[in-house]
Design an enzyme around this catalytic site. Structure first.
Site, PDB file in Angstrom:
ATOM      1  N   PHE A   1       0.895  -1.062   0.287  1.00 40.50           N
ATOM      2  CA  PHE A   1      -0.061  -0.185  -0.117  1.00 40.50           C
ATOM      3  C   PHE A   1       0.558   0.870  -0.282  1.00 40.50           C
ATOM      4  CE2 PHE A   1      -2.294   3.842   1.076  1.00 40.50           C
ATOM      5  CZ  PHE A   1      -3.570   3.566   0.652  1.00 40.50           C
TER       6      PHE A   1
ATOM      7  N   ASP B   1       9.482   2.795   1.600  1.00 32.09           N
ATOM      8  CA  ASP B   1       7.956   3.643   2.032  1.00 32.09           C
ATOM      9  C   ASP B   1       7.936   4.043   3.262  1.00 32.09           C
ATOM     10  OD1 ASP B   1       4.990   5.357   2.640  1.00 32.09           O
ATOM     11  OD2 ASP B   1       4.250   4.053   1.007  1.00 32.09           O
TER      12      ASP B   1
ATOM     13  N   LYS C   1       2.045  10.956   7.144  1.00 26.53           N
ATOM     14  CA  LYS C   1       1.109  10.284   8.068  1.00 26.53           C
ATOM     15  C   LYS C   1       1.943  11.353   9.320  1.00 26.53           C
ATOM     16  CE  LYS C   1      -1.549   7.420   6.805  1.00 26.53           C
ATOM     17  NZ  LYS C   1      -0.775   5.779   5.902  1.00 26.53           N
TER      18      LYS C   1
HETATM   19  C1  LIG Z   1      -0.553   5.503   4.109  1.00 26.95           C
HETATM   20  C2  LIG Z   1       0.141   5.297   3.270  1.00 26.95           C
HETATM   21  C3  LIG Z   1       0.058   6.012   2.694  1.00 26.95           C
HETATM   22  C4  LIG Z   1      -0.378   6.907   2.250  1.00 26.95           C
HETATM   23  O1  LIG Z   1      -0.594   8.126   2.425  1.00 26.95           O
HETATM   24  P1  LIG Z   1      -1.567   9.622   1.904  1.00 26.95           P
HETATM   25  O2  LIG Z   1      -1.437  10.284   2.780  1.00 26.95           O
HETATM   26  O3  LIG Z   1      -2.899   8.662   2.625  1.00 26.95           O
HETATM   27  O4  LIG Z   1      -1.788   9.632   0.838  1.00 26.95           O
HETATM   28  C5  LIG Z   1       1.407   5.592   1.177  1.00 26.95           C
HETATM   29  N1  LIG Z   1       2.386   4.712   2.594  1.00 26.95           N
HETATM   30  C6  LIG Z   1       1.858   3.644   3.554  1.00 26.95           C
HETATM   31  C7  LIG Z   1       2.736   2.774   3.607  1.00 26.95           C
HETATM   32  C8  LIG Z   1       1.010   4.504   3.860  1.00 26.95           C
HETATM   33  O5  LIG Z   1       0.384   3.892   5.111  1.00 26.95           O
END
Ligand SMILES: *Cc1c(COP(=O)(O)O)cnc(C)c1O
Length: 398
Positions: free
Chosen positions: A141, A226, A255
């Site tokens: 994700f 990520d 986040k």
């Molecule tokens: C939440 C998330 C994203 C995307 O972040 P948004 O602020 O919702 O665009 C990308 N990578 C990971 C691992 C995430 O948990």
């Protein structure tokens, strides 16, 4: 009809149905607790998917925001602002990198990392522009843009959104051999989550991160971590890659960087990599705005000053021990690191989520069978005990 039902009805009438929220309306919040319009209180054990590591409305971060609100919130990037330099410096200190590029959402930071990797491939590695390949993992994700869903293997995220962006090679997660086998002369990067959050808190076996680092180095490809969900202390280390003492080439953060007050994201990398951008090649109107920077600076200061990694590690151990005492034959696995924990059930877990809500505990299933618990790192032991009691009641009583 009570106030909550009225609000839900209106929200569902006018809003696109791209989420299916549970029947709880949050009206106010403080720390770990959230309150509905009727005054019921709940433990927020999901924390906006780790965006609320500092809890709701952390007083010092609110104060920093208020201070900045009295000065300036947004400037055109055509000019300098007086906060961005400090934000860069602190983020570089935190990551050990010497450059950063700010955006707003996690998806934008991921996109920025993809663009960086493609340019680095073309400009530095010498891959013909248009031939760059980036390796990604199944069940990843990384966000919701067209290019990011092009990397996804989740049909519900992809269906009807074609044509997709080219240049992504998908391999199984936590499989170093598959990574090695997927690399060719056009490969520029490997993008992965050190722990897969949305996939159901999938923790790779020990040694995987070191293997990834080694493979990326040997093959001259960029390692893109990520850490949007796992970074900034969530897993008991400042970054989940620290667990194996590994440093990626690019940190992707979001986040918790904005502490729940502002959307703030960024990538951090060394100059040899981030210098692929020249003026006009990339940007964002709101990226690096003074209010976002002020909030993120205070958040990063608190992370270090109060040793949030240690807090997440210790509280995570306590919480995991408590969860493991819960008796329910439907539970087939309890796993996680720090305060990112998944409880996997044999079957669909949504009925248990309803029971949790009835007990005043907010959490949600991800991929049907796993309930993710990721409370604010500021949660205290008494709150953890009380949340555990609610969880025990929800999971044990029929
Ligand atoms: C939440 C998330 C994203 C995307 O972040 P948004 O602020 O919702 O665009 C990308 N990578 C990971 C691992 C995430 O948990």
């Amino acid at each position: 009809m009570n106030k909550s039902n009225h609000i839900i009805k209106k929200t569902e009438k006018f809003g696109a149905a791209n989420y299916r929220p549970k029947n709880v309306v949050i009206d106010r919040a403080r720390g770990v607790m959230v309150y509905d319009p009727e005054g019921r209180s709940y433990f927020d054990m999901l924390s906006a998917y780790s965006a609320l590591n500092f809890g709701h409305l952390h007083p010092e971060i609110v104060e920093a925001a208020k201070h900045q609100l009295g000065k300036v919130t947004l400037t055109s990037r055509a000019f300098h602002n007086s906060v961005l330099g400090d934000f860069y410096e602190i983020l570089c200190d935190l990551t050990g990198k010497n450059m950063a590029l700010p955006m707003n959402t996690g998806a934008e930071a991921v996109e920025t990392a993809l663009k960086t990797a493609r340019r680095w491939g073309a400009f530095v590695k010498g891959v013909p522009d248009g031939k760059q390949e980036i390796i990604v993992c199944e069940n990843n994700f990384h966000g919701r843009t067209i290019s990011i869903i092009s990397m996804s293997t989740d049909d519900s995220a992809r269906r009807g959104f074609a044509p997709y962006t080219e240049g992504f090679i998908k391999i199984p997660y936590a499989d170093a051999r598959a990574l090695e086998a997927a690399i060719n002369e056009n490969t520029v990067a490997f993008l992965f989550e050190p722990i897969q959050g949305e996939a159901g808190v999938i923790v790779p076996p020990d040694g995987y991160l070191e293997q990834v680092r080694d493979i990326c180095t040997r093959n001259n490809i960029l390692m893109l971590a990520d850490e949007v969900q796992t970074g900034l202390a969530r897993t008991g280390d400042m970054f989940a890659c620290d667990h194996e003492g590994v440093e990626p080439d690019i940190y992707i953060l979001g986040k918790a960087l904005g502490s729940g007050l502002m959307p703030v994201s960024a990538i951090a990398a060394d100059r040899e990599i981030l210098s692929v951008f020249e003026p006009g090649s990339h940007g964002s109107t709101f990226g690096g705005n003074p209010l976002a920077c002020a909030v993120a600076i205070k958040a990063m200061e608190i992370l270090v000053r109060d040793d949030y990694p240690r807090l997440a590690r210790e509280k995570g151990r306590f919480f995991l021990d408590g969860l493991k005492k819960v008796k329910n034959p439907d539970i087939i696995d309890i796993r996680g690191r720090g305060l990112l924990i998944g409880v996997e059930f044999k079957n669909d877990a949504s009925a248990y989520v309803e029971k949790l809500i009835a007990q005043g505990v907010l959490a949600k299933e991800t991929h049907e069978r796993t309930i993710r618990f990721a409370p604010p790192i500021t949660i205290n032991y008494e709150e953890l005990e009380n949340a555990l009691t609610g969880i025990k009641n929800a999971f044990e009583k029929t």
